[in-house]
Design an enzyme around this catalytic site. Structure first.
Site, short mmCIF file in Angstrom:
data_model
loop_
_atom_site.label_atom_id
_atom_site.label_comp_id
_atom_site.label_asym_id
_atom_site.label_seq_id
_atom_site.Cartn_x
_atom_site.Cartn_y
_atom_site.Cartn_z
N ASN A 13 11.54 -8.88 6.98
CA ASN A 13 11.89 -8.30 8.27
C ASN A 13 11.46 -9.23 9.40
O ASN A 13 10.38 -9.83 9.35
CB ASN A 13 11.21 -6.94 8.43
CG ASN A 13 11.77 -5.90 7.48
OD1 ASN A 13 12.98 -5.84 7.28
ND2 ASN A 13 10.90 -5.10 6.88
N ILE A 59 0.82 -1.21 0.00
CA ILE A 59 0.00 0.00 0.00
C ILE A 59 0.86 1.27 0.00
O ILE A 59 0.39 2.33 -0.41
CB ILE A 59 -0.97 -0.04 1.22
CG1 ILE A 59 -2.20 0.81 0.97
CG2 ILE A 59 -0.26 0.33 2.51
CD1 ILE A 59 -3.33 0.55 1.96
N HIS A 116 8.96 -9.13 1.01
CA HIS A 116 8.83 -8.00 0.09
C HIS A 116 9.59 -8.33 -1.19
O HIS A 116 10.75 -8.78 -1.13
CB HIS A 116 9.49 -6.74 0.68
CG HIS A 116 8.89 -6.24 1.95
ND1 HIS A 116 8.13 -5.08 2.02
CD2 HIS A 116 8.97 -6.71 3.23
CE1 HIS A 116 7.77 -4.87 3.28
NE2 HIS A 116 8.27 -5.84 4.03
N HIS A 142 5.98 -12.33 5.90
CA HIS A 142 5.81 -11.90 4.51
C HIS A 142 7.18 -11.59 3.92
O HIS A 142 8.12 -11.24 4.65
CB HIS A 142 4.91 -10.67 4.41
CG HIS A 142 5.33 -9.52 5.27
ND1 HIS A 142 5.08 -9.48 6.63
CD2 HIS A 142 6.01 -8.39 4.98
CE1 HIS A 142 5.57 -8.36 7.13
NE2 HIS A 142 6.16 -7.68 6.16
N GLY A 186 12.43 -3.45 11.70
CA GLY A 186 11.38 -2.60 11.14
C GLY A 186 10.11 -3.36 10.83
O GLY A 186 9.19 -2.79 10.25
N GLN A 187 10.03 -4.64 11.20
CA GLN A 187 8.79 -5.38 10.94
C GLN A 187 7.62 -4.67 11.61
O GLN A 187 7.69 -4.34 12.80
CB GLN A 187 8.89 -6.83 11.45
CG GLN A 187 7.65 -7.65 11.13
CD GLN A 187 7.77 -9.12 11.54
OE1 GLN A 187 8.76 -9.52 12.15
NE2 GLN A 187 6.76 -9.90 11.22
P1 AMP Z 1 7.07 -4.87 7.39
O1 AMP Z 1 7.42 -3.52 7.92
O2 AMP Z 1 8.22 -5.64 6.84
O3 AMP Z 1 6.26 -5.63 8.42
O4 AMP Z 1 6.14 -4.63 6.13
C1 AMP Z 1 4.77 -4.40 6.21
C2 AMP Z 1 4.35 -3.78 4.92
O5 AMP Z 1 2.95 -3.90 4.81
C3 AMP Z 1 4.68 -2.29 4.78
O6 AMP Z 1 5.52 -2.10 3.65
C4 AMP Z 1 3.30 -1.65 4.61
O7 AMP Z 1 3.33 -0.58 3.70
C5 AMP Z 1 2.47 -2.81 4.11
N1 AMP Z 1 1.04 -2.72 4.36
C6 AMP Z 1 0.43 -2.42 5.53
N2 AMP Z 1 -0.92 -2.48 5.39
C7 AMP Z 1 -1.14 -2.86 4.10
C8 AMP Z 1 -2.32 -3.11 3.34
N3 AMP Z 1 -3.56 -2.98 3.86
N4 AMP Z 1 -2.19 -3.47 2.04
C9 AMP Z 1 -0.95 -3.59 1.49
N5 AMP Z 1 0.20 -3.38 2.16
C10 AMP Z 1 0.10 -3.00 3.45
#
Ligand code: AMP
Length: 128
Positions: A92, A35, A107, A105, A98-99
């Site tokens: 992460n 997002i 990236h 998941h 930074g998780q």
């Molecule tokens: P992390 O910081 O590695 O846990 O990554 C979480 C990621 O999820 C971040 O890059 C956010 O921008 C992304 N994110 C959070 N909410 C959503 C959502 N509803 N749809 C898509 N991505 C999201």
């Protein structure tokens, strides 16, 4: 690490309670656009299962799930046309990484040259 929260945002996306821009889905994984993209291509791949992080996933997931998930990651990158120009995978684990979403998941970043200094990614993340 926190314990798994079944109401985290990715669990809710997997259950269809929240929308996503879906890229790919199979029995093991769902992939969708981040997002807040940090690159021209920024896609998240999440396993179907209650795993907080990579440590949890690697230790607890059945072998078929682990293989299926990583095959999905490779397939998504391929279908996004990233094999040849190249791409970066990031997962992460825990607060110092930074998780921010505690459902494991990966990236997929692509579409631009990546800085070789990979420690810059969390900084870019914090500013997003
Ligand atoms: P992390 O910081 O590695 O846990 O990554 C979480 C990621 O999820 C971040 O890059 C956010 O921008 C992304 N994110 C959070 N909410 C959503 C959502 N509803 N749809 C898509 N991505 C999201």
């Amino acid at each position: 690490m926190p314990s798994y929260d079944r109401n985290n945002v990715f669990a809710r996306i997997l259950r269809g309670e929240l929308p996503c821009r879906k890229v790919y889905e199979d029995e093991f994984a769902l992939a969708f656009h981040d997002i807040r993209p940090l690159a021209p291509v920024h896609v998240l791949v999440v396993p179907k299962g209650d795993y907080v992080s990579n440590a949890d996933f690697a230790a607890s997931a059945p072998a078929e799930q682990v293989a299926g998930f990583w095959r999905a990651v490779g397939r998504v990158a391929h279908e996004l046309g990233l094999d040849s120009p190249g791409y970066r995978l990031v997962a992460n684990h825990g607060p110092m990484s930074g998780q921010s979403v505690f459902h494991f998941h990966v990236h997929i970043f692509g579409g631009k040259a990546m800085p070789h200094d990979m420690t810059r990614l969390p900084e870019a993340h914090a500013k997003a």
